[in-house]
Design a protein around this motif. Structure first.
Motif, short mmCIF file in Angstrom:
data_model
loop_
_atom_site.label_atom_id
_atom_site.label_comp_id
_atom_site.label_asym_id
_atom_site.label_seq_id
_atom_site.Cartn_x
_atom_site.Cartn_y
_atom_site.Cartn_z
N SER A 200 0.84 -1.20 0.00
CA SER A 200 0.00 0.00 0.00
C SER A 200 0.88 1.25 0.00
CB SER A 200 -0.90 0.00 1.24
OG SER A 200 -1.69 1.16 1.31
N PRO A 201 0.59 2.24 -0.86
CA PRO A 201 -0.55 2.30 -1.77
C PRO A 201 -0.40 1.45 -3.02
CG PRO A 201 0.77 4.26 -2.01
CD PRO A 201 1.36 3.51 -0.86
N GLY A 202 0.86 1.09 -3.37
CA GLY A 202 1.08 0.25 -4.54
C GLY A 202 1.97 -0.91 -4.20
N ALA A 203 2.11 -1.85 -5.13
CA ALA A 203 2.90 -3.05 -4.90
C ALA A 203 4.31 -2.71 -4.44
CB ALA A 203 2.94 -3.90 -6.15
N GLY A 204 4.71 -3.20 -3.28
CA GLY A 204 6.05 -3.01 -2.77
C GLY A 204 6.39 -1.62 -2.29
N ASP A 205 5.40 -0.71 -2.27
CA ASP A 205 5.69 0.68 -1.89
C ASP A 205 6.09 0.82 -0.42
OD1 ASP A 205 5.19 1.59 -4.41
OD2 ASP A 205 3.17 2.36 -3.99
N GLY A 206 5.69 -0.14 0.40
CA GLY A 206 5.93 -0.02 1.84
C GLY A 206 7.20 -0.67 2.32
N VAL A 207 8.12 -1.02 1.43
CA VAL A 207 9.38 -1.61 1.86
C VAL A 207 10.52 -0.97 1.09
CG1 VAL A 207 9.34 -3.52 0.18
CG2 VAL A 207 10.56 -3.81 2.35
N SER A 208 11.65 -0.80 1.76
CA SER A 208 12.84 -0.24 1.13
C SER A 208 14.04 -1.09 1.53
CB SER A 208 13.04 1.22 1.58
OG SER A 208 13.20 1.29 2.99
N GLY A 209 15.22 -0.72 1.05
CA GLY A 209 16.42 -1.44 1.43
C GLY A 209 16.96 -2.32 0.33
N PRO A 210 18.04 -3.04 0.61
CA PRO A 210 18.75 -3.81 -0.43
C PRO A 210 17.89 -4.84 -1.15
CG PRO A 210 20.07 -3.67 1.58
CD PRO A 210 18.73 -3.11 1.91
N ILE A 211 16.92 -5.43 -0.46
CA ILE A 211 16.16 -6.50 -1.09
C ILE A 211 15.30 -5.99 -2.24
CG2 ILE A 211 14.06 -6.38 0.34
CD1 ILE A 211 15.99 -9.53 -0.91
N VAL A 212 14.95 -4.71 -2.23
CA VAL A 212 14.13 -4.17 -3.31
C VAL A 212 14.89 -4.19 -4.62
CG1 VAL A 212 12.89 -2.13 -4.15
CG2 VAL A 212 12.79 -2.73 -1.71
N ASP A 213 16.13 -3.72 -4.59
CA ASP A 213 16.95 -3.73 -5.80
C ASP A 213 17.23 -5.15 -6.27
OD1 ASP A 213 18.65 -2.28 -7.77
OD2 ASP A 213 20.27 -3.36 -6.78
N ILE A 214 17.48 -6.05 -5.31
CA ILE A 214 17.71 -7.46 -5.67
C ILE A 214 16.46 -8.04 -6.33
CG2 ILE A 214 18.04 -9.77 -4.70
CD1 ILE A 214 19.88 -8.48 -2.60
N ALA A 215 15.30 -7.82 -5.72
CA ALA A 215 14.06 -8.38 -6.26
C ALA A 215 13.77 -7.87 -7.67
CB ALA A 215 12.90 -8.05 -5.33
N LYS A 216 14.10 -6.61 -7.91
CA LYS A 216 13.82 -6.03 -9.23
C LYS A 216 14.76 -6.56 -10.32
CE LYS A 216 11.78 -1.68 -7.63
NZ LYS A 216 11.94 -0.20 -7.56
N ASN A 217 15.85 -7.23 -9.92
CA ASN A 217 16.83 -7.67 -10.90
C ASN A 217 16.98 -9.19 -11.00
OD1 ASN A 217 18.34 -5.18 -12.10
ND2 ASN A 217 18.08 -4.72 -9.92
N VAL A 218 16.47 -9.93 -10.02
CA VAL A 218 16.51 -11.39 -10.12
C VAL A 218 15.61 -11.84 -11.27
CG1 VAL A 218 15.72 -13.49 -8.98
CG2 VAL A 218 17.15 -11.88 -7.74
N THR A 219 16.09 -12.76 -12.05
CA THR A 219 15.38 -13.24 -13.24
C THR A 219 13.93 -13.62 -12.96
OG1 THR A 219 15.34 -14.99 -14.91
CG2 THR A 219 16.34 -15.53 -12.80
N PRO A 220 13.03 -13.34 -13.91
CA PRO A 220 11.63 -13.75 -13.77
C PRO A 220 11.45 -15.26 -13.64
CG PRO A 220 11.83 -12.08 -15.48
CD PRO A 220 13.23 -12.49 -15.11
N GLN A 221 12.49 -16.03 -13.96
CA GLN A 221 12.39 -17.49 -13.80
C GLN A 221 12.22 -17.89 -12.34
OE1 GLN A 221 16.11 -18.58 -15.64
NE2 GLN A 221 15.19 -18.87 -17.66
N VAL A 222 12.60 -17.00 -11.41
CA VAL A 222 12.43 -17.26 -9.98
C VAL A 222 11.03 -16.80 -9.58
CG1 VAL A 222 13.23 -16.66 -7.66
CG2 VAL A 222 14.89 -17.10 -9.49
N ASP A 223 10.31 -17.65 -8.86
CA ASP A 223 8.89 -17.40 -8.59
C ASP A 223 8.61 -16.74 -7.25
OD1 ASP A 223 7.71 -18.74 -11.00
OD2 ASP A 223 8.84 -20.42 -10.18
N ALA A 224 9.52 -16.83 -6.30
CA ALA A 224 9.32 -16.21 -4.99
C ALA A 224 10.66 -16.03 -4.30
CB ALA A 224 8.39 -17.06 -4.12
N LEU A 225 10.74 -15.03 -3.43
CA LEU A 225 11.96 -14.74 -2.70
C LEU A 225 11.68 -14.82 -1.20
CD1 LEU A 225 12.51 -13.53 -5.54
CD2 LEU A 225 13.75 -11.67 -4.44
N VAL A 226 12.36 -15.73 -0.51
CA VAL A 226 12.32 -15.81 0.95
C VAL A 226 13.58 -15.12 1.46
CG1 VAL A 226 12.41 -17.35 2.94
CG2 VAL A 226 10.96 -17.92 0.98
#
Length: 609
Positions: A292-318
């Motif tokens: 909220s208000p949009g997808a992923g808007d409420g989180v910041s930090g290193p994992i955001v950049d990682i998530a945006k660049n990990v290949t779409p072949q990966v289906d989820a990030l723990v």
């Protein structure tokens, strides 16, 4: 030493055989609910089984339950104080705290969650061990590995703390065997982890190959899900040099993308990345809506950049590392939302994710993925096998852990930019430094080295206000030494500025300071300017850039750890006792049952917001 019964040993071996037959491991040479989309599954298919004439046929879609947690840090017993609570948003907009954690309760919750789930896999995001309380840390975390085996953990990534004692000790935790120095703690050899540790981006500098399996595949019937495990590339900056000697830590995204291709070539198209790196949600409530208000808007930090660049072949990030709780959907490089989760720390939460497997494509139908963090409440029955395990190891630890080392008049917390416990520890290290060299001027302590608060309420019958050795060990479990070094005033000023610049610009690490050192931290400014140079004083006098100051730190900081390179440039080194001994000596000398230590005011750093 207590012995393990033949029946128990037989049951353990049988469990291992069962797990071996149902799981296939592959290696390369070696409750806010997040829902990605409200879209229905394609066509008229539904998850589960298809009932047709002549028998029972599998349907196109199969729900796979993924249970996950991270950053347990050997917390077998319920964590004390704020470390054992989570904040929960209420429907009326208020919040409340809920007591949470303890493997006796975690086991019950996970076992209950698995009931009725024919396809269920349990994974973790690293830091299962390291910085552990006495019951685990005293025994080199063998008790935690035993507990994780009983929890039926299937797979975990390594975290930075898995390297606290080096790669050889990590290999022992994986493969078993008695400790090379301390030997066996019972009359039975330690068997190691039933589950694989994954370390795809941790390479042996000589062989250039991963020191452990880079990936692993869970398989049941015709359903296959691959797991790739990495720790943060910056691990060498936050672990002692001896712990990572001979190792190379590679980029998280490049490594995950590399092994995603390997798995795809092997026909494994459903992939989960276990990443020991994390983010910072805008709220501390575990059920905060970070979409909220949009997808992923409420989180910041290193994992955001990682998530945006990990290949779409990966289906989820723990994910993990930051000890925060979030369930977010962050767009992948193709612009499609993908679930990113973290379950706080210390076993207080677990994440329950549904991955809908498409038998036709072998991939996850991402529009159907849903996830939620669940609280490990303490209002459920304790798992008897975990109670027995804790009792066994507590019996061995009791002669050391139950000894009183000091008295306090109230809770001494470890949270906040400057914490009361941070001040207390810095004062203890200054006092120890002055025993070694009366000319010691000040002490600095890294906040990440303070693992838990000191609580006033009795924990195990020792009496209110009594601080035991076990409680002190939980606060400072690393066995760092207290080191003395000389720095110029200019270097000291630079050290304070490194708290909020360089490697610490995005996520400041504010050092805890001993009595007499004061300054202003202006958070309205940016970078190094946030430390107001003219405000830095020692015992009321401005720091002289040309003068020499004798500074006490722990050995981790003295090596330049936590992004403080200037602390690695000191001279005139003197090595003292370990930091826990320094704390013990200080508390024993400065407190008694009738004159306990009061919580420090935490007013040495003036913070402007």
């Amino acid at each position: 030493m207590p012995a393990t019964s033949p029946a128990a040993a037989s049951a353990h071996q049988e469990r291992r055989r069962r797990r071996t037959t149902r799981l296939v491991a592959l290696a390369a040479g070696v409750a806010t609910v997040g829902v990605l989309a409200a879209a229905a599954l394609p066509g008229s298919a539904s998850a589960g089984e298809d009932h047709r004439k002549g028998g029972h046929w599998p349907g196109r879609y199969q729900d796979v339950q993924l249970l996950s947690f991270n950053d347990l840090h050997g917390n077998l017993e319920p964590p004390a104080g704020s470390s054992g609570r989570v904040t929960e948003n209420q429907p009326d907009g208020t919040t409340k705290t809920v007591d949470a954690g303890g493997v006796e309760y975690l086991a019950t919750h996970l076992r209950e969650a698995r009931k009725g789930q024919k396809y269920s896999v349990t994974a973790a995001g690293g830091d299962m061990v390291g910085a552990s309380p006495l019951i685990s840390g005293l025994f080199h975390d063998e008790p935690t590995i035993e507990a994780l085996n009983k929890l039926d953990l299937d797979v975990t990534s390594v975290g930075n703390h898995e390297f606290d004692e080096g790669a050889k000790e990590l290999a022992r935790l994986q493969n078993g065997g008695c400790h090379p120095k301390d030997g066996c703690y019972t009359d039975k050899k330690f068997e190691g982890a039933d589950f694989p540790y994954l370390a795809a981006n941790v390479l042996d500098e000589k062989t250039k190959k991963p020191i452990l399996k880079p990936y692993w595949v869970w398989k049941k019937n015709d359903v296959k899900v691959g797991f790739i495990g990495v720790t943060l590339e910056g691990t060498p900056n936050i672990v002692s040099a001896d712990g990572v000697k001979g190792l190379a830590f590679k980029d998280e995204v490049e490594t995950i993308n590399k092994y995603a291709k390997v798995l795809q070539k092997q026909g494994v198209k459903s992939i989960v990345a276990l990443i020991h790196e994390g983010g910072f949600p805008a709220s501390t409530s575990y059920n905060y809506d970070c979409d909220s208000p949009g997808a992923g808007d409420g989180v910041s930090g290193p994992i955001v950049d990682i998530a945006k660049n990990v290949t779409p072949q990966v289906d989820a990030l723990v994910t993990g590392h930051t000890h925060n709780a979030y369930v977010c959907s962050i767009a992948d490089p193709a612009g499609k939302p993908r679930m990113v989760t973290s379950a706080a720390s210390f076993g207080r939460l677990y994440t329950d994710t549904t991955l809908t497997y498409d038998r036709r494509t072998g991939d996850i139908a991402r529009t159907a993925v849903k996830s939620a963090n669940r609280v490990v409440t303490r209002d459920v029955p304790k798992a008897p096998d975990m109670t027995q395990l804790i009792s066994k190891w507590n019996t061995l630890a009791a002669p050391i852990g139950n000894r009183a080392i000091g008295w306090i008049s109230g809770d001494i917390g470890n949270t906040g930019t400057e914490s009361p416990l941070g001040d207390l520890i810095a004062d203890a290290q200054l006092a120890h430094g002055q025993q070694l060299d009366p000319g010691t001027d000040l002490a600095l302590m890294n906040p990440g080295g303070i693992r838990a608060p000191l609580t006033y309420a009795a924990k195990a019958g020792e009496g209110d206000g009594v601080v035991t050795y076990a409680e002190g060990f939980t606060v400072q479990p690393f066995a760092n030494t207290v080191n003395l070094q000389d720095f110029t005033g200019a270097q000291l000023i630079q050290v304070l500025k490194e708290q909020v610049s360089g490697a610490n610009a995005a996520a400041p690490k504010v050092l805890q300071v001993s009595s007499g050192l004061t300054y202003t931290l202006d958070l309205t400014k940016s970078g190094a300017d946030r430390v107001v140079t003219d405000s830095i004083k020692l015992n009321g006098a401005a720091i002289d850039p040309a003068a020499t100051y004798r500074v006490a730190t722990n050995s981790f900081l003295a090596g330049g750890g936590d992004g403080f390179p200037t602390l690695g440039q000191g001279t005139g080194d003197v090595v003292g006792a370990d930091d826990l001994t320094a704390l013990e000596q200080y508390m024993t000398a400065n407190s008694s049952a009738t004159k306990p230590i009061a919580p420090p005011k935490a007013d040495r750093i003036t913070i402007v917001k």
